[in-house]
Design an enzyme around this catalytic site. Structure first.
Site, PDB file in Angstrom:
ATOM      1  N   GLU A  46      71.688  70.729  53.469  1.00  0.00           N
ATOM      2  CA  GLU A  46      71.836  71.861  54.374  1.00  0.00           C
ATOM      3  C   GLU A  46      73.301  72.190  54.639  1.00  0.00           C
ATOM      4  OE1 GLU A  46      69.678  71.190  57.947  1.00  0.00           O
ATOM      5  OE2 GLU A  46      70.658  72.890  58.940  1.00  0.00           O
ATOM      6  N   PHE A  47      74.136  71.128  54.632  1.00  0.00           N
ATOM      7  CA  PHE A  47      75.538  71.345  55.012  1.00  0.00           C
ATOM      8  C   PHE A  47      76.484  71.406  53.824  1.00  0.00           C
ATOM      9  CE2 PHE A  47      73.422  69.423  58.622  1.00  0.00           C
ATOM     10  CZ  PHE A  47      73.808  70.263  59.655  1.00  0.00           C
ATOM     11  N   GLU A  95      77.177  70.034  49.398  1.00  0.00           N
ATOM     12  CA  GLU A  95      76.695  69.297  48.243  1.00  0.00           C
ATOM     13  C   GLU A  95      76.390  67.836  48.561  1.00  0.00           C
ATOM     14  OE1 GLU A  95      80.030  69.870  45.800  1.00  0.00           O
ATOM     15  OE2 GLU A  95      79.281  71.743  44.929  1.00  0.00           O
ATOM     16  N   VAL A  96      75.453  67.282  47.801  1.00  0.00           N
ATOM     17  CA  VAL A  96      75.201  65.842  47.865  1.00  0.00           C
ATOM     18  C   VAL A  96      75.648  65.284  46.521  1.00  0.00           C
ATOM     19  CG1 VAL A  96      73.482  64.044  48.214  1.00  0.00           C
ATOM     20  CG2 VAL A  96      73.208  66.261  49.342  1.00  0.00           C
ATOM     21  N   LYS A 155      77.059  62.777  51.263  1.00  0.00           N
ATOM     22  CA  LYS A 155      76.821  64.141  51.732  1.00  0.00           C
ATOM     23  C   LYS A 155      78.110  64.592  52.380  1.00  0.00           C
ATOM     24  CE  LYS A 155      71.956  64.017  52.961  1.00  0.00           C
ATOM     25  NZ  LYS A 155      70.982  64.266  54.023  1.00  0.00           N
ATOM     26  N   ASP A 172      59.685  65.836  60.484  1.00  0.00           N
ATOM     27  CA  ASP A 172      59.774  66.539  59.191  1.00  0.00           C
ATOM     28  C   ASP A 172      59.389  65.582  58.063  1.00  0.00           C
ATOM     29  OD1 ASP A 172      60.209  68.507  57.348  1.00  0.00           O
ATOM     30  OD2 ASP A 172      62.400  68.412  57.423  1.00  0.00           O
TER      31      ASP A 172
HETATM   32  P1  AMP Z   1      69.066  66.269  51.904  1.00  0.00           P
HETATM   33  O1  AMP Z   1      70.111  67.141  52.505  1.00  0.00           O
HETATM   34  O2  AMP Z   1      69.022  64.899  52.494  1.00  0.00           O
HETATM   35  O3  AMP Z   1      67.726  66.920  51.826  1.00  0.00           O
HETATM   36  O4  AMP Z   1      69.559  66.038  50.383  1.00  0.00           O
HETATM   37  C1  AMP Z   1      69.496  67.026  49.387  1.00  0.00           C
HETATM   38  C2  AMP Z   1      69.110  66.419  48.066  1.00  0.00           C
HETATM   39  O5  AMP Z   1      70.098  65.489  47.640  1.00  0.00           O
HETATM   40  C3  AMP Z   1      67.819  65.607  48.122  1.00  0.00           C
HETATM   41  O6  AMP Z   1      66.699  66.403  47.906  1.00  0.00           O
HETATM   42  C4  AMP Z   1      68.020  64.597  47.010  1.00  0.00           C
HETATM   43  O7  AMP Z   1      67.679  65.163  45.774  1.00  0.00           O
HETATM   44  C5  AMP Z   1      69.511  64.347  47.036  1.00  0.00           C
HETATM   45  N1  AMP Z   1      69.823  63.167  47.840  1.00  0.00           N
HETATM   46  C6  AMP Z   1      70.077  63.085  49.145  1.00  0.00           C
HETATM   47  N2  AMP Z   1      70.321  61.828  49.528  1.00  0.00           N
HETATM   48  C7  AMP Z   1      70.208  61.070  48.421  1.00  0.00           C
HETATM   49  C8  AMP Z   1      70.341  59.658  48.160  1.00  0.00           C
HETATM   50  N3  AMP Z   1      70.621  58.784  49.117  1.00  0.00           N
HETATM   51  N4  AMP Z   1      70.157  59.231  46.907  1.00  0.00           N
HETATM   52  C9  AMP Z   1      69.845  60.104  45.931  1.00  0.00           C
HETATM   53  N5  AMP Z   1      69.699  61.438  46.126  1.00  0.00           N
HETATM   54  C10 AMP Z   1      69.877  61.910  47.360  1.00  0.00           C
END
Ligand code: AMP
Length: 875
Positions: A562-563, A565-566, A584, A677
């Site tokens: 949401e904020f 790139e990961v 993140k 959620d």
């Molecule tokens: P989120 O903002 O937590 O929904 O993260 C967005 C996307 O990044 C997720 O749908 C995952 O595909 C990937 N992601 C987030 N955290 C992780 C993590 N700890 N390990 C691997 N992929 C992650």
């Protein structure tokens, strides 16, 4: 009078008695008409001087022929000297006497030729020098080679050359409806004869040579090429309707391939291959069939294979997708001449449809998609994984080697563990050691310094072990002893082995980090809402560790949060092993509120410590961008992971995932944390198939936004009715969501309520509708879902009850066999063999995994049966 006493006119002279005669007779101007050599034929009579009585030496028996070239057609006076002498002409015959009554008259004919090339025309002159002569006729002519047709080429009327030996080269032109084979040429000789014909023409396609003329082929006949000798009758199953056909048209339903000679009969595409049979061997299929009944009059039948992955039991091609390009076809997929193909490298436990098409040379001509085919649907079996292809050493010390490797190219299912076999190179395989691990890396300790070791790795799925990899050699080094904690490595190895066996007999379940922490029940810890802190930074520093940004090594982007790139990367904190992490970051230009919201997730996560909750490694708040660093989950979010591996897991494995999520949720509910959620997209999966709850962002959003229930931000499909209507979010509403997650998991990532819109979903739930059991879903699991979706929230099970229920199911896999699908009969979907549920004692179990040294510790803590082990808590 001529011989026949017919009066004729002649020019005569007979001054034989007078000397010095010089009498001239001259012609009119004669147009040359393009001639280069003219012929002069003179007919005359001449008296024999001896026959003339009293004639002296003045009598002559010849005359002279002259010519004079000129452009002037009316020269009135031409000097004698202007004439050029052609010849002195003598008579062959002469008459010697004249008998009045019976006169013998001899007519001489003499021909002379002369080259006339310089002017438009010429004059001829005859000089008499004292003969008795009568000139009867003079004929002047030139010669041509007459118009002629030779080898289907027309040669025009051609004037001969200037010299008696000259040849005029003439190019012929092809007759109508013919074409040049080789340039047609002939030579016109001086005497008007054609000589040396070269080259010639051929009748065009559709025409044949009929005596030097090209005539059209008649109806029912054709001629395809000019070089063909004549028109031929149309081949079978074809006809020509007009004269001059170059090809015959096929009768309707018959076809001609481009490569077929025109003389070939028209043919038909083959009928469908027959008697297709398939033999499945793990992940390969042997397909065999018989040739089509009708070959269409051709001998070039070939076959091609179409490979589709279909949903189980689907006969609707719309629900099938083409197989991936990794699938191998031996000898080939198209252009097959044989009636047998081995299809390999298929996915395990997958429904495939193979369509065998029969083709021949006219399949294309007969229209696309018109090939006849036969199909068969097969389901592949389980198969062992392909070999590990590469092992690398990531860390080398005097006594240890850290190794890592990639997942096999074809796992053929979920990899349950890896086995690493190694031995000292000098020892060959006389004595070797084996290590087992869940992850794709292992630390091998207790090695001799400066020694070369040989390693082989292999993977195991539910189908068993794959082949060992080839040998990889690594040497320990000679460096002085480093302060790595051997204990930690040993412990790690021990945990690795424990995990292996746990997965074999139970689902991937949460594991205590160290066995020495097995006992004790912890006091109840309550979650603290970071928003109760006035200063958000205080909350974050209370619950999260600040990480020095230099210890983070970002590698690649893995998702979009949401904020911002990961990313994935590595974190190396001093004194600890480097680990893979997800990072993140908060994109630049954020507001205070966004900063607060972003860090709140870390503040929440930092309060949790459970194997099924995503672990916070720390945060970066002292420099920008702000970062939240968590453990890395190799398989990403659960919904996408399941969709990618549709149908590939056993029911036990799916239940194992659900157990992990339930365990995490139980932990959260014990801490009085309401997730709000819970959905498969917010569960992350690591390489060991362990599912962890993540995404702790929504609780705040919903509290901040009183209209949230009516905005798109609320995950309607996952949310309990009372939470949608009254914003009554409780652990019981999380249980409702958990039921939806169960449905998502068993249906391999299907969207709940498919493409119904949110309003309809709300209405349907209100009216008592509930999601039906997904395909092959064990009845007990669907019942558990329905329990989670009780309208009255007090009637829904707690997470603790759910966890117990799932554990029971895992211990009695027979209960999972009964599924709702299949009318009237029960369909067995469980593939877990009974041998996986041994009636072992704790002691036997520990022995089998080489951890019998923990026997007393476990016994002292009251763990005496395998069942009791399932009650182990994290603490
Ligand atoms: P989120 O903002 O937590 O929904 O993260 C967005 C996307 O990044 C997720 O749908 C995952 O595909 C990937 N992601 C987030 N955290 C992780 C993590 N700890 N390990 C691997 N992929 C992650």
């Amino acid at each position: 009078m001529d011989e026949k006493n017919i009066p004729i006119r002649t020019y005569q002279v007979c001054n034989v008695l007078e000397p010095n005669q010089n009498n001239w007779l001259r012609t009119d101007w004669i147009h040359r008409s393009g001639a280069q050599r003219v012929y002069v034929e003179v007919k005359f009579t001449l008296r024999d001087c001896n026959s003339l009585p009293g004639v002296t030496g003045t009598c002559k028996e010849t005359f002279n022929l002259y010519y004079h070239e000129s452009n002037e057609d009316r020269e009135s006076y031409i000097k004698e000297s202007s004439f050029i002498k052609v010849d002195t002409v003598a008579a062959d015959e002469s008459f010697t006497q004249v008998d009045v009554g019976d006169r013998i008259m001899k007519l001489n004919t003499e021909v002379r030729d002369v080259k006339v090339t310089t002017r438009k025309g010429f004059y001829l002159a005859f000089q008499d020098v004292g003969a008795c002569i009568a000139l009867v006729s003079v004929r002047v002519f030139y010669k041509t080679c007459p118009l002629t047709i030779r080898n289907l080429a027309t040669f025009p009327d051609t004037v001969t050359g200037a010299d008696t030996s000259s040849l005029v080269e003439v190019r012929g032109s092809c007759v109508n409806q013919s074409e040049e084979k080789e340039e047609p040429k002939m030579y016109c000789g001086a005497d008007g004869e054609w000589l040396v014909p070269i080259g010639g023409c051929l009748c065009s396609p559709g025409y044949e040579d009929k005596g030097g003329v090209c005539k059209a082929c008649s109806v029912g006949f054709y001629k395809a090429k000019s070089s063909d000798t004549g028109c031929s009758k149309c081949p079978p199953h074809s006809h020509s309707l007009r004269d001059g056909a170059t090809v015959c048209d096929c009768h309707s339903g018959y076809f001609h391939a481009d490569s077929d000679p025109p003389s070939m009969a028209c043919t038909q595409p083959p009928s469908a291959p027959q008697q297709l049979i398939s033999v499945v061997n793990e992940t390969s299929v042997v397909l065999e069939w018989a040739p089509p009944r009708r070959l269409g009059g051709r001998s070039d039948t070939s076959y091609s294979l179409e490979c589709l992955i279909c949903q189980a039991g689907s006969h609707n091609r719309g629900l099938c997708l083409p197989c991936s390009s990794d699938v191998l076809f031996s000898p080939s997929q198209t252009g097959l001449k044989t009636t047998r193909v081995v299809v390999s490298e298929l996915r395990a436990h997958t429904h495939y449809t193979f369509i065998v098409h029969a083709h021949n040379g006219v399949s294309r001509a007969s229209g696309a998609g018109a090939t006849q085919s036969v199909s068969v649907t097969v389901t592949t079996n389980q198969a062992a994984p392909s070999p590990v292809s590469f092992i690398q050493a990531t860390d080398v010390t005097r006594h240890s080697l850290s190794l890592s490797w990639q997942q096999p190219d074809r796992p053929n299912g979920v990899i349950l563990e890896y086995e690493v076999k190694f031995y000292e190179k000098d020892q060959k395989e006389r004595s070797y050691r084996i290590m087992r691990t869940f992850s794709r890396s292992v630390d091998v300790t207790g090695l001799n310094p400066l020694t070369v070791y040989v390693f082989h790795a292999r993977a195991r799925t539910a189908a068993g072990y794959g082949e060992f990899s080839g040998p990889f050699e690594f040497s320990t080094n000679s460096g002085s002893l480093t302060i790595t904690s051997t204990n930690i490595y040993i412990t790690h190895a021990a945990v690795t082995q424990l995990m292996f066996v746990t997965l074999l007999c139970f689902p991937p379940s949460p594991l205590p980090p160290l066995l020495s922490h097995l006992s004790s029940t912890a006091g109840v810890k309550i979650y603290v809402d970071p928003f109760t802190y006035e200063d958000p930074d205080q909350a974050i520093h209370e619950f999260a560790k600040e990480i020095d940004v230099s210890s983070i090594h970002i590698e690649r982007v893995i998702g979009m949060g949401e904020f911002g790139e990961v990313c994935s990367g590595r974190l190396r904190v001093q004194g600890k092993r480097e680990i893979y992490v997800a990072i993140k970051s908060l994109k630049a230009g954020y507001s205070d509120k966004q900063r607060r919201d972003f860090l709140s997730e870390a503040s929440i996560m930092g309060q949790f410590d459970h194997p099924n909750i995503i672990r916070l490694e720390g945060v970066v708040t002292r420099c920008k961008p702000l970062m939240i660093v968590t453990e890395y989950m190799e398989n990403g979010s659960l919904d996408a992971f399941l969709r990618k591996h549709d149908g590939q897991f056993t029911v036990i494995q799916l239940v194992g995932m659900l157990r992990g999520i339930a365990s995490g949720m139980k932990y959260l509910s014990d801490m009085s944390y309401v997730h709000r959620d819970l959905a498969a997209r917010n569960i992350l999966v690591n390489s060991n198939l362990v599912c962890k709850v993540s995404d702790f962002g929504l609780s705040r959003v919903l509290e901040d936004d009183p209209e949230a229930a009516y905005t798109t931000r609320i995950p309607i499909r996952w949310t309990a009715p009372e939470a949608i209507t009254y914003r009554k979010f409780t652990t019981a509403s999380d249980v409702w969501s958990y039921g939806i997650v169960m449905w998502e998991v068993v249906s391999y990532g299907e969207r709940p309520y498919w493409d119904m819109n949110n309003q309809d979903v709300i209405k349907a739930i209100e009216e008592g509708y509930r999601l039906p059991a997904p395909m092959d879903c064990p009845v007990v699991l669907h019942q558990l879902m329905l329990d989670c979706w009780e309208r009255e929230r007090a009637e829904r099970p707690t997470f603790s009850q759910i966890l117990n229920m799932l554990d029971k199911l895992i211990r009695n896999p027979g209960t999972l066999r009964r599924t709702g699908s299949g009318v009237g009969s029960e369909v067995c979907v469980s593939v877990i063999p009974e041998v996986c549920m041994p009636e072992w004692s704790v002691c036997q179990w520990l022995q089998s995994i080489g951890l019998e040294r923990y026997r007393d510790t476990l016994a002292a803590a009251g763990y005496t049966s395998l069942d009791s082990l399932l009650t182990l808590t994290h603490q």
